[in-house]
Design a protein around this motif. Structure first.
Motif, short mmCIF file in Angstrom:
data_model
loop_
_atom_site.label_atom_id
_atom_site.label_comp_id
_atom_site.label_asym_id
_atom_site.label_seq_id
_atom_site.Cartn_x
_atom_site.Cartn_y
_atom_site.Cartn_z
N UNK A 5 0.85 -1.39 0.29
CA UNK A 5 0.00 -0.04 -0.11
C UNK A 5 1.30 1.59 -0.20
N UNK A 6 0.36 2.04 -1.30
CA UNK A 6 1.93 3.44 -1.05
C UNK A 6 0.91 4.19 -1.05
N UNK A 7 1.38 5.54 -0.72
CA UNK A 7 1.45 6.70 -0.32
C UNK A 7 1.54 7.97 -1.05
N UNK A 8 1.09 8.63 -1.76
CA UNK A 8 1.77 9.52 -3.08
C UNK A 8 1.71 10.44 -2.45
N UNK A 9 3.41 11.82 -2.20
CA UNK A 9 3.23 12.64 -1.12
C UNK A 9 3.35 13.42 -3.24
N UNK A 10 2.31 14.21 -3.11
CA UNK A 10 2.50 14.90 -4.44
C UNK A 10 1.94 14.42 -5.84
N UNK A 11 1.20 15.76 -6.78
CA UNK A 11 0.69 15.01 -8.17
C UNK A 11 0.85 15.67 -8.13
N UNK A 12 2.07 16.30 -9.03
CA UNK A 12 2.38 16.92 -10.37
C UNK A 12 2.61 16.17 -11.91
N UNK A 13 4.35 16.87 -11.94
CA UNK A 13 4.42 16.28 -13.99
C UNK A 13 4.66 14.92 -13.60
N UNK A 71 7.64 10.44 -2.45
CA UNK A 71 7.51 11.14 -2.43
C UNK A 71 8.19 12.54 -3.74
N UNK A 72 7.12 13.06 -4.24
CA UNK A 72 6.88 13.34 -5.89
C UNK A 72 6.75 15.07 -6.20
#
Length: 393
Positions: A5-13, A71-72
């Protein structure tokens, strides 16, 4: 196999990496995305079925249904967010560059070692087929021992991608010689088998700094900030970032710790967009023509007095069945990260190499802003080097 189960920080490019990692029933799924921008949260909801969105990174890092973190976010935020995830015991994928200063990179590496939490850095070019091909050619000895590497990066969409948002400001990037160059410096180091120890550079803001067509402070980036055909030539660009204080052309010379000499050139106002590597050994040289599927890596290892377009060997970069980005490299780097989270061990990407790429980019940027003064690259704590070379064990 239960999905990670993954969490993403940031959803830009680079939200594209979160989309690539969402593979319900096939090893991983993205359960939550954090972004302060409501439009990006809406975009994540539309693109990742069933995902939950929040406006605060802490709601991802502390979430009980998150096993690891992507971390994006913009580069200057990496150290604080990565360290928070590591301290929470969540393995973290940090998009390149690791951060925008050597000090912040070292803080991330120290935190990973102190907590024992797994750290992975998204230098996806190490998985690009053209880079793998060049490295394999070198490993087979087709050009002998590497002695010098020359890299030219033609950034055809520089005005669209790097001068219309935060990338244009040194407080967020240090400079594009670091932000954009970290990829190429890392590959250069990988092909040459060493790290930069001394660097000297020149650069300037030659084109975009004179363009008066800027957005007002606080005005959002235009919806049509990028199109495939784009605005050409560069002076026709509109709605540039209010502040532009990074260079749009730069040239760096590097002395590596194994004696290899290297050069890197980057230009953001060329009409074409690709990377050209020339690697010269003591028994031949290689050069790539194109950097995606269908590109050719040529090898010359017999002597002639005139230029020969026909090389002694020509290797065609293969097509990929599922190109989620960068010639299939994005899918491959997610595969490696997931394997690393589950089982640990050595990876083709390297936190130490990521730090050394940032250090070289920072040193080069300091040099060019000081008129070309030679800069020495600060050493990394040998104990940290040993820890990461053991595979973080």
């Amino acid at each position: 196999m239960t999905d990670l189960r993954l969490g993403a920080l940031g959803f830009g490019l680079r939200g594209s990496l979160a989309r690539t990692a969402h593979r319900p029933g096939h090893g991983s799924r993205v359960t939550v995305v954090a972004d302060p921008d409501p439009a990006r949260r809406d975009d994540a909801t539309a693109r990742i079925p069933g995902v939950h969105t929040v406006d605060d990174h802490r709601k991802v890092i502390d979430a009980p249904d998150v096993d690891a973190v992507l971390l994006l976010t913009p580069d200057h935020t990496h150290a604080d967010l990565a360290c928070a995830a590591l301290r929470a015991g969540k393995p973290v994928f940090v998009e390149k560059p690791l951060d925008i200063t050597v000090e912040c990179c070292d803080r991330i590496l120290r935190t990973a070692r102190e907590t024992g939490t797994r750290l992975y850095v998204g230098h996806n070019m190490r998985h690009m087929p053209v880079v793998r091909m060049m490295r394999d050619i070198i490993a087979r000895g087709e050009i002998g021992t590497v002695k010098t590497v020359w890299v030219r990066h033609f950034v055809g969409y520089g005005g669209d991608w790097y001068f219309k948002d935060w990338h244009a400001e040194r407080r967020y990037t240090t400079g594009l010689l670091l932000q954009k160059g970290a990829h190429d410096i890392d590959v250069l180091h990988w092909l040459a088998g060493g790290y930069t120890r001394r660097v000297q550079a020149f650069g300037d803001l030659m084109v975009y700094g004179d363009n008066p067509h800027r957005r007002a402070p606080g005005e959002p980036k235009a919806d049509d900030w990028y199109t495939e055909d784009g605005r050409w030539p560069p002076h026709t660009q509109r709605a540039l970032n209010p502040v532009i204080d990074v260079e749009d052309v730069s040239l760096a010379n590097m002395c590596l710790d194994n004696g290899v000499l290297a050069a890197y050139q980057q230009c953001h106002f060329t009409p074409d967009y690709w990377r050209n590597y020339t690697v010269i050994g003591d028994a031949g040289r290689l050069e790539n023509f194109g950097d995606g599927p269908g590109a050719v890596v040529k090898v010359w290892n017999s002597r002639r007095s005139l230029h020969r377009e026909q090389a002694d060997a020509a290797h065609v970069v293969p097509e990929v069945a599922d190109d989620a980005g960068h010639g299939g490299a994005d899918a491959l780097i997610i595969d490696e990260f997931l394997r690393f989270v589950r089982r640990g061990g050595r990876t083709d990407t390297s936190p130490v190499a990521a730090r050394m790429a940032v250090a070289a980019g920072c040193g080069a940027t300091e040099s060019l802003r000081a008129g070309g003064v030679v800069r020495d690259i600060p050493d990394l704590d040998p104990e940290l080097v040993a820890y990461f070379e053991r595979g973080q064990a």
